[in-house]
Scaffold this motif. Structure first.
Motif, PDB file in Angstrom:
ATOM      1  N   SER A   2      -7.820  -6.413 -13.084  1.00 16.41           N
ATOM      2  CA  SER A   2      -8.637  -5.423 -13.807  1.00 16.41           C
ATOM      3  C   SER A   2      -7.774  -4.292 -14.352  1.00 16.41           C
ATOM      4  O   SER A   2      -7.931  -3.867 -15.504  1.00 16.41           O
ATOM      5  CB  SER A   2      -9.720  -4.852 -12.878  1.00 16.41           C
TER       6      SER A   2
ATOM      7  N   ASP B 154      -5.266 -10.323  -5.867  1.00 20.75           N
ATOM      8  CA  ASP B 154      -6.124  -9.139  -5.928  1.00 20.75           C
ATOM      9  C   ASP B 154      -6.821  -9.019  -7.284  1.00 20.75           C
ATOM     10  O   ASP B 154      -6.163  -8.735  -8.291  1.00 20.75           O
ATOM     11  CB  ASP B 154      -5.266  -7.898  -5.669  1.00 20.75           C
TER      12      ASP B 154
ATOM     13  N   TYR C  10      -2.545  -0.580  -2.496  1.00 22.98           N
ATOM     14  CA  TYR C  10      -2.743   0.793  -2.929  1.00 22.98           C
ATOM     15  C   TYR C  10      -2.194   0.831  -4.348  1.00 22.98           C
ATOM     16  O   TYR C  10      -0.986   0.829  -4.569  1.00 22.98           O
ATOM     17  CB  TYR C  10      -1.998   1.764  -2.015  1.00 22.98           C
TER      18      TYR C  10
ATOM     19  N   LYS D  83      -7.272   2.518  -3.699  1.00 28.43           N
ATOM     20  CA  LYS D  83      -7.013   1.439  -2.757  1.00 28.43           C
ATOM     21  C   LYS D  83      -7.982   0.298  -3.005  1.00 28.43           C
ATOM     22  O   LYS D  83      -9.187   0.510  -3.080  1.00 28.43           O
ATOM     23  CB  LYS D  83      -7.161   1.940  -1.317  1.00 28.43           C
ATOM     24  N   SER D  84      -7.435  -0.884  -3.119  1.00 26.62           N
ATOM     25  CA  SER D  84      -8.263  -2.090  -3.204  1.00 26.62           C
ATOM     26  C   SER D  84      -8.219  -2.766  -1.843  1.00 26.62           C
ATOM     27  O   SER D  84      -7.623  -2.249  -0.900  1.00 26.62           O
ATOM     28  CB  SER D  84      -7.718  -3.038  -4.281  1.00 26.62           C
ATOM     29  N   ARG D  85      -8.794  -3.922  -1.745  1.00 24.80           N
ATOM     30  CA  ARG D  85      -8.783  -4.645  -0.469  1.00 24.80           C
ATOM     31  C   ARG D  85      -7.362  -4.999  -0.037  1.00 24.80           C
ATOM     32  O   ARG D  85      -7.044  -5.041   1.141  1.00 24.80           O
ATOM     33  CB  ARG D  85      -9.626  -5.918  -0.594  1.00 24.80           C
TER      34      ARG D  85
ATOM     35  N   SER E  96       0.825  -1.178   0.000  1.00 27.15           N
ATOM     36  CA  SER E  96       0.000   0.000   0.000  1.00 27.15           C
ATOM     37  C   SER E  96       0.860   1.228   0.000  1.00 27.15           C
ATOM     38  O   SER E  96       1.956   1.183   0.449  1.00 27.15           O
ATOM     39  CB  SER E  96      -0.849   0.078   1.244  1.00 27.15           C
TER      40      SER E  96
ATOM     41  N   SER F   1      -8.477  -6.646  -8.370  1.00 25.73           N
ATOM     42  CA  SER F   1      -8.306  -5.285  -8.875  1.00 25.73           C
ATOM     43  C   SER F   1      -7.022  -5.144  -9.677  1.00 25.73           C
ATOM     44  O   SER F   1      -6.961  -4.366 -10.634  1.00 25.73           O
ATOM     45  CB  SER F   1      -8.301  -4.282  -7.709  1.00 25.73           C
TER      46      SER F   1
END
Length: 351
Positions: A190, A185, A98, A93-95, A3, A187
């Motif tokens: 994606s 992740d 960062y 920020k995803s789960r 992050s 994200s």
């Protein structure tokens, strides 16, 4: 994965400074040279997530900023990329992370010119690099691309897929190779599809590239992997599970006969979020755990002048070097001679 906060400026240490054009990232804060703000991007060797960091207190505002040879220009620690040449394409920020994607202008007088970079943690370590007009990265992903020729037939697993830097090289260089990639992740996947051409890669190699989201340590395929590439980091560190010999026992069982693993084990150049942790110590603990499971069959390729700076490890009996070189593209051949048998810190002290 990692992050980050607004204290990160791309500083990039390029791997193998003495072997390839500088590929290190900056370590200092954005500096002022003749009243010009720059991102201190140094070049180092291909290390794992390449550190991108600066002491500047703010990231550039997205609205206002933005295989070589010996003839290539040389850069030192003071060299940086002017802020106007770096653009933040996305940050959120995803789960798990960062996530930031940076684009370096092609007009920048720097080896990272034209690169797109994926950052996932607070220290600003780079997790993926994408060049618009070339396949190789001058980073540790190129070392990963030397693995397929020394494997038995079968699929390769990439644990810690990121934006697909290693997968892209392997798919383009080895027409028969099938890849199964795992990324924790969703994200990140994606972002890889939108900003790093992963969606196009999936369509082009629909029968050879398969992406899974979830815990990479639970990965498996029918009849086992021919090889596994491991690039698993969290909060700026090699994940703690890889310092446990039991993890390597399980991974070994997921290989078919003759299979091998190649592992980004990090090093001192990898900056943890927790300042109490030491990347070189974590690297040594990871190598010790591997050695317990592969006694006498762990080899280490150091990606910098300093032995503990950043390294990649290989398992299995070392292949015939000349035969291995013959299977590789010219820019990759020199990596073969860089491997050395693993010796623990204690063994080195005894010597």
């Amino acid at each position: 994965m990692k992050s980050a906060i607004a204290q990160i400026f791309p500083q990039f240490h390029l791997p193998f400074p003495n072997l390839l054009p500088p590929h290190n990232l900056p370590t200092a804060a954005a500096t002022t040279t003749t009243n010009r703000r720059t991102l201190p991007l140094k070049l180092r060797r291909p290390n794992h997530p390449i550190p991108l960091k600066s002491n500047n207190s703010q990231l550039p505002n997205p609205q206002t900023t933005t295989t070589t040879n010996s003839a290539s220009p040389q850069y030192d620690d003071e060299d940086g990329i002017p802020i106007e040449h770096v653009k933040t394409l996305v940050k959120f920020k995803s789960r798990h992370n960062y996530i930031r994607v940076l684009q370096v202008s092609r007009a920048a007088d720097h080896p990272l010119a034209g690169c797109r970079l994926l950052l996932l943690d607070a220290p600003g370590n780079i997790h993926s690099i994408s060049h618009l007009f070339k396949t190789l990265t001058n980073a540790y992903y190129d070392v990963f691309a030397t693995l397929p020729p020394i494997l038995p037939p079968g699929p390769i697993g990439i644990l810690g897929f990121g934006a697909g830097s290693a997968a892209k090289i392997i798919l383009e260089l080895y027409p028969q190779t099938v890849i199964h990639g795992w990324e924790l992740d969703p994200s990140v996947i994606s972002v890889a599809r939108e900003y790093f051409g992963l969606e196009k890669l999936e369509k082009k190699y629909a029968d050879r590239l398969f992406i899974h989201t979830g815990n990479a340590l639970n990965s498996s395929v029918k009849d086992g992997f021919a090889g596994i590439l491991i690039d698993l980091f969290s909060k700026g560190c090699v994940i703690p599970e890889l310092q446990d010999a039991g993890t390597w026992e399980r991974l070994k069982r997921s290989l078919r006969k003759g299979g091998r693993m190649m592992v980004n084990v990090g090093g001192s150049c990898v900056e943890p979020e927790d300042i109490r942790k030491d990347g070189s110590v974590i690297m040594e603990e990871t190598l010790k755990a591997m050695h317990k499971v592969f006694p006498g069959e762990v080899y280490v390729l150091s990606l910098d002048n300093r032995k503990d700076d950043s390294s990649v490890a290989l398992t299995g009996e070392f292949p015939d070097a000349n035969a291995w070189k013959k299977t590789l593209k010219r820019p990759l051949k020199f990596y073969v001679d860089m491997w050395k048998p693993y010796t623990s810190v204690m063994d080195q002290s005894a010597d």
